[in-house]
Design an enzyme around this catalytic site. Sequence first.
Site, PDB file in Angstrom:
ATOM      1  N   ARG A 166     -16.295  11.065  34.596  1.00  0.00           N
ATOM      2  CA  ARG A 166     -16.123  12.204  33.692  1.00  0.00           C
ATOM      3  C   ARG A 166     -17.024  12.093  32.463  1.00  0.00           C
ATOM      4  O   ARG A 166     -17.030  11.058  31.793  1.00  0.00           O
ATOM      5  CB  ARG A 166     -14.673  12.304  33.216  1.00  0.00           C
ATOM      6  CG  ARG A 166     -13.693  12.675  34.309  1.00  0.00           C
ATOM      7  CD  ARG A 166     -12.275  12.641  33.785  1.00  0.00           C
ATOM      8  NE  ARG A 166     -11.310  12.570  34.866  1.00  0.00           N
ATOM      9  CZ  ARG A 166     -10.606  13.610  35.319  1.00  0.00           C
ATOM     10  NH1 ARG A 166     -10.753  14.794  34.776  1.00  0.00           N
ATOM     11  NH2 ARG A 166      -9.749  13.466  36.307  1.00  0.00           N
ATOM     12  N   LYS A 170      -2.030  26.328  25.294  1.00  0.00           N
ATOM     13  CA  LYS A 170      -2.929  27.169  26.080  1.00  0.00           C
ATOM     14  C   LYS A 170      -2.974  28.566  25.459  1.00  0.00           C
ATOM     15  O   LYS A 170      -3.603  28.708  24.421  1.00  0.00           O
ATOM     16  CB  LYS A 170      -2.569  27.063  27.547  1.00  0.00           C
ATOM     17  CG  LYS A 170      -3.052  25.662  28.011  1.00  0.00           C
ATOM     18  CD  LYS A 170      -2.580  25.101  29.283  1.00  0.00           C
ATOM     19  CE  LYS A 170      -3.099  23.657  29.409  1.00  0.00           C
ATOM     20  NZ  LYS A 170      -2.540  22.920  30.529  1.00  0.00           N
ATOM     21  N   SER A 227       9.557  18.845  45.156  1.00  0.00           N
ATOM     22  CA  SER A 227       8.409  19.090  44.288  1.00  0.00           C
ATOM     23  C   SER A 227       7.262  19.740  45.075  1.00  0.00           C
ATOM     24  O   SER A 227       6.886  19.261  46.149  1.00  0.00           O
ATOM     25  CB  SER A 227       7.976  17.734  43.693  1.00  0.00           C
ATOM     26  OG  SER A 227       6.830  17.867  42.894  1.00  0.00           O
ATOM     27  N   SER A 258      -2.737  26.269  38.025  1.00  0.00           N
ATOM     28  CA  SER A 258      -3.901  26.422  37.153  1.00  0.00           C
ATOM     29  C   SER A 258      -5.237  26.239  37.853  1.00  0.00           C
ATOM     30  O   SER A 258      -6.259  26.644  37.329  1.00  0.00           O
ATOM     31  CB  SER A 258      -3.812  25.429  36.011  1.00  0.00           C
ATOM     32  OG  SER A 258      -3.914  24.118  36.511  1.00  0.00           O
ATOM     33  N   THR A 268       3.919  25.439  27.027  1.00  0.00           N
ATOM     34  CA  THR A 268       3.104  24.712  26.053  1.00  0.00           C
ATOM     35  C   THR A 268       2.648  25.660  24.950  1.00  0.00           C
ATOM     36  O   THR A 268       2.538  26.869  25.170  1.00  0.00           O
ATOM     37  CB  THR A 268       1.857  24.075  26.726  1.00  0.00           C
ATOM     38  OG1 THR A 268       1.181  23.253  25.773  1.00  0.00           O
ATOM     39  CG2 THR A 268       0.877  25.122  27.219  1.00  0.00           C
ATOM     40  N   HIS A 287       0.718  27.969  32.144  1.00  0.00           N
ATOM     41  CA  HIS A 287      -0.435  28.881  32.196  1.00  0.00           C
ATOM     42  C   HIS A 287      -0.031  30.346  32.113  1.00  0.00           C
ATOM     43  O   HIS A 287      -0.858  31.231  32.264  1.00  0.00           O
ATOM     44  CB  HIS A 287      -1.262  28.618  33.451  1.00  0.00           C
ATOM     45  CG  HIS A 287      -1.924  27.295  33.389  1.00  0.00           C
ATOM     46  ND1 HIS A 287      -3.106  27.081  32.722  1.00  0.00           N
ATOM     47  CD2 HIS A 287      -1.533  26.081  33.842  1.00  0.00           C
ATOM     48  CE1 HIS A 287      -3.424  25.798  32.782  1.00  0.00           C
ATOM     49  NE2 HIS A 287      -2.491  25.179  33.459  1.00  0.00           N
ATOM     50  N   THR A 330       9.158   9.046  19.065  1.00  0.00           N
ATOM     51  CA  THR A 330       7.811   9.446  18.670  1.00  0.00           C
ATOM     52  C   THR A 330       7.898  10.402  17.488  1.00  0.00           C
ATOM     53  O   THR A 330       8.919  11.078  17.294  1.00  0.00           O
ATOM     54  CB  THR A 330       7.060  10.079  19.868  1.00  0.00           C
ATOM     55  OG1 THR A 330       5.677  10.174  19.550  1.00  0.00           O
ATOM     56  CG2 THR A 330       7.592  11.463  20.213  1.00  0.00           C
ATOM     57  N   THR A 331       6.839  10.452  16.715  1.00  0.00           N
ATOM     58  CA  THR A 331       6.848  11.247  15.486  1.00  0.00           C
ATOM     59  C   THR A 331       6.787  12.750  15.760  1.00  0.00           C
ATOM     60  O   THR A 331       6.097  13.196  16.675  1.00  0.00           O
ATOM     61  CB  THR A 331       5.659  10.801  14.603  1.00  0.00           C
ATOM     62  OG1 THR A 331       5.818   9.416  14.331  1.00  0.00           O
ATOM     63  CG2 THR A 331       5.583  11.580  13.303  1.00  0.00           C
TER      64      THR A 331
HETATM   65  C1  LIG Z   1      -2.112  21.596  30.812  1.00  0.00           C
HETATM   66  C2  LIG Z   1      -0.888  21.495  31.652  1.00  0.00           C
HETATM   67  C3  LIG Z   1       0.244  20.801  31.217  1.00  0.00           C
HETATM   68  C4  LIG Z   1       0.211  19.953  29.986  1.00  0.00           C
HETATM   69  O1  LIG Z   1       0.269  20.704  28.828  1.00  0.00           O
HETATM   70  P1  LIG Z   1      -0.315  20.099  27.470  1.00  0.00           P
HETATM   71  O2  LIG Z   1       0.405  20.838  26.419  1.00  0.00           O
HETATM   72  O3  LIG Z   1      -1.789  20.327  27.507  1.00  0.00           O
HETATM   73  O4  LIG Z   1       0.021  18.637  27.487  1.00  0.00           O
HETATM   74  C5  LIG Z   1       1.402  20.877  31.954  1.00  0.00           C
HETATM   75  N1  LIG Z   1       1.453  21.581  33.105  1.00  0.00           N
HETATM   76  C6  LIG Z   1       0.374  22.228  33.580  1.00  0.00           C
HETATM   77  C7  LIG Z   1       0.487  22.985  34.854  1.00  0.00           C
HETATM   78  C8  LIG Z   1      -0.827  22.195  32.875  1.00  0.00           C
HETATM   79  O5  LIG Z   1      -1.913  22.784  33.371  1.00  0.00           O
END
Ligand SMILES: *Cc1c(COP(=O)(O)O)cnc(C)c1O
Length: 413
Positions: A21, A247, A136, A188, A244, A216, A276-277
């Site tokens: 990479r 994105k 899964s 994704s 999340t 996504h 964790t913080t």
């Molecule tokens: C990017 C991604 C995540 C992780 O999300 P982040 O906030 O970037 O850590 C989880 N699930 C899928 C399907 C993703 O593409």
Amino acid sequence: MNYQQYFSDAISQLHQEDRYRVFQNIERIAGKFPQATWRHNDIEKEITLWCSNDYLGMGQNESVIEASVNAVRTMGAGAGGTRNIGGTHCLIVELEKELADLHDKEAALVFTSGFVSNEATISTIAKILPGCIIYSDSLNHASMIEGVRRSGAEKRIFRHNDVEHLESLLAADAPEVPKLIVFESVYSMDGDVGPIEAITDLAKRFNAMTYIDEVHAVGMYGPRGGGITQRDGLADRIDIIEGTMAKAFGVMGGYITGSANVIDTIRSYAASFIFTTTLPPGLIAAATASVRHLKNSRAERQQHKQQVALCKLLLKDRNIPILDAETHIIPVMVRDPALCKQASDILLQDFSIYIQPINYPTVPRGTERLRITPTPLHDEAACQHLAESLSAVWTRLGLPFETAPSKPEATVA
Ligand SMILES: *Cc1c(COP(=O)(O)O)cnc(C)c1O
């Protein structure tokens, strides 16, 4: 023992397989998205991002930036502790309310990232339920796979989006055993959508819990940006919806939403949530502003849809081999790791277009691709330039074009 040799060998292995990479050095320019500055050796030039996960450009939205700057000015740069010890600031409490409301759930919990939210929640649920079996989807994201692994629970992998296969696996296990089905809404890498309704039907029949990754789709689909489950009116049939802020919301941080009882359990037991913080005020304020904006404004989603459709049309016109899924993700298939990297390099150097090559293990070998994500801010000229550039690169590398659908021979009257 020569320790260093092991590391050199591990890296050589990746080079041999053409999947080492290389991170491109990209500086996004606030207010000019999707433009960015690319730096490489002595080169410095402006390029167009075509693979950003900031799908709607919200990371540069004025109200989002404002909220972030204000929070830093009033509350400082860091959160100062874990959620349990001094780090639960008012902004994160507010964001969790906003997220629960986004998905019409009782409660929400924010994590450092979407990755952590998947790993922490899936592993904790399966540990709490005695003898739990996890079902899964075979194309689930690495973070969900990590959650399944960490749980130590028995697992059954069902073929991607194959409801019949899932059904046969569920039917083969004892009815009284606790079951958890984990899957995604928008996948994704191919841009396809899971059979959510059919899976929830099965969950009901076999008394299984459901966990969906809408990473996504949040901000992107549904009248308020609550994802595919909101678009299709299925949110109340899913136990846990994960998303999340990194994105479409353009910032950072992951979350889950569900019943108050489940959320309280994860809050109380998940190690990677507890130890964790807390995410800092500036970041959380930005995320809240973004979620609120996309709850109330449909303009970004509408414009986005149009630009995606236009892009697909222009690429098809030039017989670029795209996977034409129903969502905003446009994979262009190369099917070779070295050529995929070469295509990406030429696009960047000669056409000022940045599309990162996607190779194994992110996708199966032989399905290497360039994954294109148009945003509402890629105008028609940019889409035209993309199609022309890809066409030129395809010709230069001798990559196969899509064979045009056969047209009837013109007959001379
Ligand atoms: C990017 C991604 C995540 C992780 O999300 P982040 O906030 O970037 O850590 C989880 N699930 C899928 C399907 C993703 O593409």
